[in-house]
Scaffold this motif. Sequence first.
Motif, PDB file in Angstrom:
ATOM      1  N   ILE A 137       0.748  -1.377  -0.355  1.00  0.00           N
ATOM      2  CA  ILE A 137       0.178   0.239  -0.003  1.00  0.00           C
ATOM      3  C   ILE A 137       1.189   1.103  -0.191  1.00  0.00           C
ATOM      4  O   ILE A 137       1.407   1.328   0.860  1.00  0.00           O
ATOM      5  N   VAL A 138       1.110   2.011  -1.126  1.00  0.00           N
ATOM      6  CA  VAL A 138       1.239   3.094  -1.183  1.00  0.00           C
ATOM      7  C   VAL A 138       0.660   4.432  -1.244  1.00  0.00           C
ATOM      8  O   VAL A 138      -0.618   4.595  -1.974  1.00  0.00           O
ATOM      9  N   LEU A 139       0.618   5.671  -0.484  1.00  0.00           N
ATOM     10  CA  LEU A 139       0.121   6.600  -0.470  1.00  0.00           C
ATOM     11  C   LEU A 139       0.626   7.682  -1.086  1.00  0.00           C
ATOM     12  O   LEU A 139       1.965   7.745  -0.525  1.00  0.00           O
ATOM     13  N   THR A 140       0.098   8.592  -1.708  1.00  0.00           N
ATOM     14  CA  THR A 140       0.772   9.356  -2.444  1.00  0.00           C
ATOM     15  C   THR A 140      -0.582  10.852  -2.314  1.00  0.00           C
ATOM     16  O   THR A 140      -1.559  10.237  -2.217  1.00  0.00           O
ATOM     17  N   GLY A 141       0.499  11.738  -2.920  1.00  0.00           N
ATOM     18  CA  GLY A 141      -0.633  13.322  -2.678  1.00  0.00           C
ATOM     19  C   GLY A 141      -0.097  14.257  -3.526  1.00  0.00           C
ATOM     20  O   GLY A 141       1.287  13.920  -4.831  1.00  0.00           O
ATOM     21  N   ALA A 142      -0.709  15.594  -3.409  1.00  0.00           N
ATOM     22  CA  ALA A 142       0.429  16.531  -3.957  1.00  0.00           C
ATOM     23  C   ALA A 142      -0.042  17.592  -3.265  1.00  0.00           C
ATOM     24  O   ALA A 142      -0.683  17.704  -2.476  1.00  0.00           O
ATOM     25  N   LEU A 143       1.420  18.440  -3.693  1.00  0.00           N
ATOM     26  CA  LEU A 143       1.680  19.992  -2.467  1.00  0.00           C
ATOM     27  C   LEU A 143       0.493  21.187  -3.724  1.00  0.00           C
ATOM     28  O   LEU A 143       0.273  22.317  -2.591  1.00  0.00           O
ATOM     29  N   ASN A 144       0.626  20.975  -4.725  1.00  0.00           N
ATOM     30  CA  ASN A 144      -0.567  21.266  -5.404  1.00  0.00           C
ATOM     31  C   ASN A 144      -1.111  20.673  -6.208  1.00  0.00           C
ATOM     32  O   ASN A 144      -0.889  19.890  -6.627  1.00  0.00           O
ATOM     33  N   PRO A 145      -2.451  21.171  -6.260  1.00  0.00           N
ATOM     34  CA  PRO A 145      -3.374  20.470  -7.487  1.00  0.00           C
ATOM     35  C   PRO A 145      -3.089  19.804  -9.113  1.00  0.00           C
ATOM     36  O   PRO A 145      -1.417  20.629  -9.230  1.00  0.00           O
ATOM     37  N   ALA A 146      -3.301  18.841  -9.005  1.00  0.00           N
ATOM     38  CA  ALA A 146      -2.305  18.311 -10.422  1.00  0.00           C
ATOM     39  C   ALA A 146      -3.550  18.980 -11.260  1.00  0.00           C
ATOM     40  O   ALA A 146      -2.202  19.034 -12.646  1.00  0.00           O
ATOM     41  N   ARG A 147      -4.200  19.722 -11.955  1.00  0.00           N
ATOM     42  CA  ARG A 147      -4.578  20.715 -12.668  1.00  0.00           C
ATOM     43  C   ARG A 147      -3.845  22.020 -12.669  1.00  0.00           C
ATOM     44  O   ARG A 147      -3.751  22.658 -13.680  1.00  0.00           O
ATOM     45  N   PHE A 148      -2.752  22.342 -11.603  1.00  0.00           N
ATOM     46  CA  PHE A 148      -1.747  23.336 -11.820  1.00  0.00           C
ATOM     47  C   PHE A 148      -0.638  22.971 -12.793  1.00  0.00           C
ATOM     48  O   PHE A 148      -0.454  22.035 -12.245  1.00  0.00           O
ATOM     49  N   GLN A 149      -0.450  23.614 -13.562  1.00  0.00           N
ATOM     50  CA  GLN A 149       0.928  23.540 -14.527  1.00  0.00           C
ATOM     51  C   GLN A 149       2.517  23.907 -13.088  1.00  0.00           C
ATOM     52  O   GLN A 149       1.845  24.047 -11.921  1.00  0.00           O
ATOM     53  N   GLY A 150       3.410  23.409 -12.964  1.00  0.00           N
ATOM     54  CA  GLY A 150       4.410  22.902 -12.364  1.00  0.00           C
ATOM     55  C   GLY A 150       3.551  21.996 -11.454  1.00  0.00           C
ATOM     56  O   GLY A 150       4.736  21.525 -10.145  1.00  0.00           O
ATOM     57  N   SER A 151       2.550  21.218 -10.847  1.00  0.00           N
ATOM     58  CA  SER A 151       2.225  20.407  -9.754  1.00  0.00           C
ATOM     59  C   SER A 151       3.268  19.292  -9.356  1.00  0.00           C
ATOM     60  O   SER A 151       3.485  18.644 -10.462  1.00  0.00           O
ATOM     61  N   ASP A 152       3.539  19.092  -8.688  1.00  0.00           N
ATOM     62  CA  ASP A 152       4.087  17.843  -8.325  1.00  0.00           C
ATOM     63  C   ASP A 152       3.395  15.944  -8.390  1.00  0.00           C
ATOM     64  O   ASP A 152       3.834  15.299  -8.485  1.00  0.00           O
ATOM     65  N   ALA A 153       1.834  16.483  -8.653  1.00  0.00           N
ATOM     66  CA  ALA A 153       1.015  15.175  -8.716  1.00  0.00           C
ATOM     67  C   ALA A 153       1.256  14.262  -9.589  1.00  0.00           C
ATOM     68  O   ALA A 153       1.546  13.393  -9.142  1.00  0.00           O
ATOM     69  N   VAL A 154       2.214  14.768 -10.955  1.00  0.00           N
ATOM     70  CA  VAL A 154       2.296  13.903 -11.982  1.00  0.00           C
ATOM     71  C   VAL A 154       4.062  12.710 -11.229  1.00  0.00           C
ATOM     72  O   VAL A 154       4.264  11.645 -11.201  1.00  0.00           O
ATOM     73  N   PHE A 155       4.997  13.843 -10.588  1.00  0.00           N
ATOM     74  CA  PHE A 155       5.559  13.169 -10.214  1.00  0.00           C
ATOM     75  C   PHE A 155       5.781  12.105  -9.097  1.00  0.00           C
ATOM     76  O   PHE A 155       6.356  10.781  -9.316  1.00  0.00           O
ATOM     77  N   ASN A 156       4.625  12.536  -8.216  1.00  0.00           N
ATOM     78  CA  ASN A 156       4.625  11.968  -7.031  1.00  0.00           C
ATOM     79  C   ASN A 156       3.943  10.369  -7.270  1.00  0.00           C
ATOM     80  O   ASN A 156       4.453   9.741  -6.309  1.00  0.00           O
ATOM     81  N   VAL A 157       3.174  10.296  -8.481  1.00  0.00           N
ATOM     82  CA  VAL A 157       2.275   8.910  -8.638  1.00  0.00           C
ATOM     83  C   VAL A 157       3.198   8.234  -9.529  1.00  0.00           C
ATOM     84  O   VAL A 157       3.572   7.146  -9.048  1.00  0.00           O
ATOM     85  N   GLY A 158       4.143   8.623 -10.494  1.00  0.00           N
ATOM     86  CA  GLY A 158       5.209   8.120 -10.900  1.00  0.00           C
ATOM     87  C   GLY A 158       6.091   7.749  -9.731  1.00  0.00           C
ATOM     88  O   GLY A 158       6.177   6.608 -10.360  1.00  0.00           O
ATOM     89  N   CYS A 159       6.480   7.966  -8.541  1.00  0.00           N
ATOM     90  CA  CYS A 159       7.278   7.118  -7.446  1.00  0.00           C
ATOM     91  C   CYS A 159       6.349   6.515  -7.239  1.00  0.00           C
ATOM     92  O   CYS A 159       6.192   5.577  -6.583  1.00  0.00           O
ATOM     93  N   ALA A 160       4.640   6.864  -6.668  1.00  0.00           N
ATOM     94  CA  ALA A 160       4.242   5.922  -6.074  1.00  0.00           C
ATOM     95  C   ALA A 160       3.795   4.241  -6.627  1.00  0.00           C
ATOM     96  O   ALA A 160       3.505   3.207  -6.243  1.00  0.00           O
ATOM     97  N   VAL A 161       3.784   4.359  -7.778  1.00  0.00           N
ATOM     98  CA  VAL A 161       3.585   3.482  -9.320  1.00  0.00           C
ATOM     99  C   VAL A 161       4.916   2.523  -8.831  1.00  0.00           C
ATOM    100  O   VAL A 161       4.839   1.440  -9.484  1.00  0.00           O
ATOM    101  N   ALA A 162       6.297   3.394  -8.907  1.00  0.00           N
ATOM    102  CA  ALA A 162       7.435   2.688  -9.107  1.00  0.00           C
ATOM    103  C   ALA A 162       7.089   1.746  -7.715  1.00  0.00           C
ATOM    104  O   ALA A 162       7.788   0.298  -7.398  1.00  0.00           O
ATOM    105  N   ALA A 163       7.209   2.146  -6.582  1.00  0.00           N
ATOM    106  CA  ALA A 163       7.515   1.760  -4.902  1.00  0.00           C
ATOM    107  C   ALA A 163       6.595   0.620  -5.215  1.00  0.00           C
ATOM    108  O   ALA A 163       6.602  -0.248  -4.283  1.00  0.00           O
TER     109      ALA A 163
END
Length: 163
Positions: A101-127
């Motif tokens: 079980i991997v929990l992830t989220g974002a410090l900025n909304p996914a819809r915002f340019q420059g959000s960390d969401a995609v990066f965090n989701v990628g890390c979570a999928v790898a983990a």
Amino acid sequence: MQHLTIVTTGGTIDKIYFDDKSDYKIGAPQIGEILSQLGVAFQFDVIPILRKDSLHITAEDRALIRSTIEAQPGRHVLVTHGTDTMVETARELASLKNKVIVLTGALNPARFQGSDAVFNVGCAVAAVQTLPDGVYIAMNGRVWDPAKVRKNRDANRFEEVNG
């Protein structure tokens, strides 16, 4: 990993503008769209159970998150969650067996340019597909043990707890 179960609870990753005063509300889960745009090579299901800022997640909500994960037949589970109480929820899930079980989220909304969401989701999928059974947090380019991490609200990042 052939299949990933995704449980969504809301949080900043799913926030959208609500009105002209720049207020936000929790919108539809963004992770399915993120994974589809990336063309991932596995199947996934998105199970939206909450649309809450994590500061409003209750003990009953955590019990719902836990029972939802327990009911899933698959071993690989990713949970999107608000960052403010992500650690508390991860600790609540720590005793679950036979799942990664991997929990992830974002410090900025996914819809915002420059959000960390995609990066965090990628890390979570790898983990979620490489780690042994257990509960983890994937944020800020690292995978954390929930017993040894906290969110530093002033610095707006996760960091190791010493001691």
